[in-house]
Motif scaffolding. Sequence first.
Motif, PDB file in Angstrom:
ATOM      1  N   THR A   1      32.468  33.495  39.924  1.00 53.90           N
ATOM      2  CA  THR A   1      33.294  32.680  39.035  1.00 53.90           C
ATOM      3  C   THR A   1      34.770  33.047  39.163  1.00 53.90           C
ATOM      4  N   GLU A   2      35.053  34.345  39.296  1.00 56.17           N
ATOM      5  CA  GLU A   2      36.449  34.790  39.400  1.00 56.17           C
ATOM      6  C   GLU A   2      37.080  34.304  40.698  1.00 56.17           C
ATOM      7  N   ASP A   3      36.330  34.398  41.810  1.00 56.34           N
ATOM      8  CA  ASP A   3      36.849  33.900  43.091  1.00 56.34           C
ATOM      9  C   ASP A   3      37.034  32.384  43.056  1.00 56.34           C
ATOM     10  N   SER A   4      36.093  31.704  42.439  1.00 57.62           N
ATOM     11  CA  SER A   4      36.182  30.246  42.347  1.00 57.62           C
ATOM     12  C   SER A   4      37.443  29.816  41.596  1.00 57.62           C
ATOM     13  N   LEU A   5      37.745  30.499  40.494  1.00 56.62           N
ATOM     14  CA  LEU A   5      38.949  30.162  39.715  1.00 56.62           C
ATOM     15  C   LEU A   5      40.206  30.365  40.545  1.00 56.62           C
ATOM     16  N   LEU A   6      40.296  31.495  41.246  1.00 55.08           N
ATOM     17  CA  LEU A   6      41.487  31.772  42.061  1.00 55.08           C
ATOM     18  C   LEU A   6      41.658  30.737  43.166  1.00 55.08           C
ATOM     19  N   ILE A   7      40.553  30.325  43.786  1.00 54.10           N
ATOM     20  CA  ILE A   7      40.626  29.347  44.870  1.00 54.10           C
ATOM     21  C   ILE A   7      41.012  27.971  44.338  1.00 54.10           C
ATOM     22  N   LEU A   8      40.518  27.596  43.165  1.00 58.98           N
ATOM     23  CA  LEU A   8      40.912  26.315  42.568  1.00 58.98           C
ATOM     24  C   LEU A   8      42.398  26.305  42.232  1.00 58.98           C
ATOM     25  N   CYS A   9      42.925  27.447  41.777  1.00 57.60           N
ATOM     26  CA  CYS A   9      44.371  27.537  41.490  1.00 57.60           C
ATOM     27  C   CYS A   9      45.179  27.434  42.788  1.00 57.60           C
ATOM     28  N   LEU A  10      44.683  28.083  43.846  1.00 62.07           N
ATOM     29  CA  LEU A  10      45.326  27.945  45.157  1.00 62.07           C
ATOM     30  C   LEU A  10      45.334  26.494  45.607  1.00 62.07           C
ATOM     31  N   GLN A  11      44.201  25.804  45.456  1.00 58.50           N
ATOM     32  CA  GLN A  11      44.069  24.430  45.947  1.00 58.50           C
ATOM     33  C   GLN A  11      45.063  23.490  45.269  1.00 58.50           C
ATOM     34  N   ILE A  12      45.234  23.616  43.959  1.00 55.51           N
ATOM     35  CA  ILE A  12      46.126  22.678  43.277  1.00 55.51           C
ATOM     36  C   ILE A  12      47.584  22.966  43.622  1.00 55.51           C
ATOM     37  N   VAL A  13      47.938  24.244  43.812  1.00 55.23           N
ATOM     38  CA  VAL A  13      49.311  24.552  44.233  1.00 55.23           C
ATOM     39  C   VAL A  13      49.549  24.055  45.656  1.00 55.23           C
ATOM     40  N   LYS A  14      48.554  24.247  46.524  1.00 55.17           N
ATOM     41  CA  LYS A  14      48.688  23.771  47.908  1.00 55.17           C
ATOM     42  C   LYS A  14      48.872  22.257  47.944  1.00 55.17           C
ATOM     43  N   ASP A  15      48.028  21.531  47.213  1.00 59.09           N
ATOM     44  CA  ASP A  15      48.125  20.071  47.228  1.00 59.09           C
ATOM     45  C   ASP A  15      49.411  19.580  46.552  1.00 59.09           C
ATOM     46  N   ALA A  16      49.849  20.274  45.509  1.00 61.02           N
ATOM     47  CA  ALA A  16      51.118  19.907  44.873  1.00 61.02           C
ATOM     48  C   ALA A  16      52.280  20.126  45.835  1.00 61.02           C
TER      49      ALA A  16
ATOM     50  N   LEU B   1      34.186  34.653  32.159  1.00 60.57           N
ATOM     51  CA  LEU B   1      35.060  35.253  33.164  1.00 60.57           C
ATOM     52  C   LEU B   1      35.416  36.682  32.782  1.00 60.57           C
ATOM     53  N   ASP B   2      35.494  37.543  33.777  1.00 62.74           N
ATOM     54  CA  ASP B   2      36.048  38.882  33.590  1.00 62.74           C
ATOM     55  C   ASP B   2      37.538  38.779  33.907  1.00 62.74           C
ATOM     56  N   TRP B   3      38.357  38.613  32.874  1.00 67.32           N
ATOM     57  CA  TRP B   3      39.768  38.328  33.085  1.00 67.32           C
ATOM     58  C   TRP B   3      40.507  39.505  33.729  1.00 67.32           C
ATOM     59  N   GLU B   4      40.071  40.733  33.451  1.00 69.31           N
ATOM     60  CA  GLU B   4      40.702  41.879  34.100  1.00 69.31           C
ATOM     61  C   GLU B   4      40.496  41.816  35.608  1.00 69.31           C
ATOM     62  N   VAL B   5      39.295  41.417  36.016  1.00 67.90           N
ATOM     63  CA  VAL B   5      39.001  41.266  37.451  1.00 67.90           C
ATOM     64  C   VAL B   5      39.836  40.132  38.040  1.00 67.90           C
ATOM     65  N   VAL B   6      39.943  39.016  37.335  1.00 64.49           N
ATOM     66  CA  VAL B   6      40.734  37.875  37.812  1.00 64.49           C
ATOM     67  C   VAL B   6      42.179  38.295  38.057  1.00 64.49           C
ATOM     68  N   ILE B   7      42.771  38.990  37.070  1.00 65.17           N
ATOM     69  CA  ILE B   7      44.182  39.393  37.178  1.00 65.17           C
ATOM     70  C   ILE B   7      44.376  40.377  38.324  1.00 65.17           C
ATOM     71  N   GLN B   8      43.500  41.375  38.419  1.00 69.77           N
ATOM     72  CA  GLN B   8      43.640  42.382  39.471  1.00 69.77           C
ATOM     73  C   GLN B   8      43.456  41.768  40.850  1.00 69.77           C
ATOM     74  N   ARG B   9      42.492  40.880  40.974  1.00 70.37           N
ATOM     75  CA  ARG B   9      42.240  40.243  42.267  1.00 70.37           C
ATOM     76  C   ARG B   9      43.432  39.380  42.680  1.00 70.37           C
TER      77      ARG B   9
ATOM     78  N   ASP C   1      39.017  36.919  52.781  1.00 68.62           N
ATOM     79  CA  ASP C   1      38.272  38.054  53.304  1.00 68.62           C
ATOM     80  C   ASP C   1      36.802  37.687  53.123  1.00 68.62           C
ATOM     81  N   PHE C   2      36.190  37.141  54.187  1.00 68.51           N
ATOM     82  CA  PHE C   2      34.844  36.571  54.062  1.00 68.51           C
ATOM     83  C   PHE C   2      33.831  37.578  53.542  1.00 68.51           C
ATOM     84  N   GLU C   3      33.848  38.783  54.081  1.00 67.68           N
ATOM     85  CA  GLU C   3      32.840  39.771  53.683  1.00 67.68           C
ATOM     86  C   GLU C   3      32.952  40.118  52.207  1.00 67.68           C
ATOM     87  N   GLN C   4      34.184  40.219  51.714  1.00 69.17           N
ATOM     88  CA  GLN C   4      34.373  40.491  50.286  1.00 69.17           C
ATOM     89  C   GLN C   4      33.851  39.332  49.435  1.00 69.17           C
ATOM     90  N   LEU C   5      34.177  38.112  49.835  1.00 63.92           N
ATOM     91  CA  LEU C   5      33.678  36.946  49.103  1.00 63.92           C
ATOM     92  C   LEU C   5      32.151  36.907  49.129  1.00 63.92           C
TER      93      LEU C   5
END
Length: 329
Positions: free
Chosen positions: A151-166, A188-196, A128-132
Amino acid sequence: YPESIPKNIQPQLQAYSKIKTIRNLLLSQKLCQIIKLFEKNNIKVIPFKGAVLAASAYQDLTLKEFCDIDLIIKQEDFSRVQDILTSQGYQARNQKQPWGQDFTNKNDSIHIDIHWQLAPSCFPYKVDFEQLWQRCETVSILNQQLSNLSTEDSLLILCLQIVKDAHYRQEKLKQVYDIAQVIKNNKLDWEVVIQRAKDLGSERLLLFGLAIASRLLQVAIPQELQQKIEKDLIVKLYLNQVVRQLFSHSNKQNNVFGIFQQGFIQGLCGLILRTLMLMDNYNFIGKRNRYLVGHLISYIFKPNSNDLEYVSFPEFLYILYYLVRPIRL
């Protein structure tokens, strides 16, 4: 421990390091130029990975190796972005994909990867570009302030990338280190990371990324997430499988069928595990799960370039490649 490196190896590593440092600085300079060009044309772009990750997570452009420029855009801006890059001497590297297009300059020394999505539709993450954009922070690259993922979006995207490449058997140890650096060097705001992650349907991708960083690099993660990892059998099984792949000495094929090199039953279990990692547990017959099944069926049965190289048929007999494919596999 520099004293542990053999004396005859040190000059090679030093030379490699200098080359990569020069390359990183060149790409960082090109990134700044491209961003300025888009800003002049009122086009919003978000750089990610590469130079901005090196600056924000590593605090040093020379400490992370990167080889291209990755940008997220709104899909409706693609034609304008393409026109601007073409005017600067860039051309498409390959066929346009549903999630983006790669460009290169005339001597193929600079690659720019344009994304409006970050993975095929069967993966549980939708940009969702506007949200990012609204959540973006800034990072300084060569004295220029650039937009950067939160930072929270970056972490989620890095986790996506490694699962995608795996999933496509292209995982790399440096991806694990990227995740570790983001966690170690940022608040990191871990509550935000988990909810997102829950909102995106990508909680399992987050758990896997954290689990592999914790397993290999002893990264500290919140107890709540550690408990979720322990309870998720699929994440634990997939973690064991990917770690084995990372440190395997065999020349694996860079595609999902490389898993069948270990035997049919083990390969089939690996294929099922990959599928379960991407499934939407809350809507079993939902659109994404249906797309995932279609994606796997197409991947299994649809002929590709390797099948065409295996045997040559005239174009009007193309249908025969559907018989050739299972024989070749």
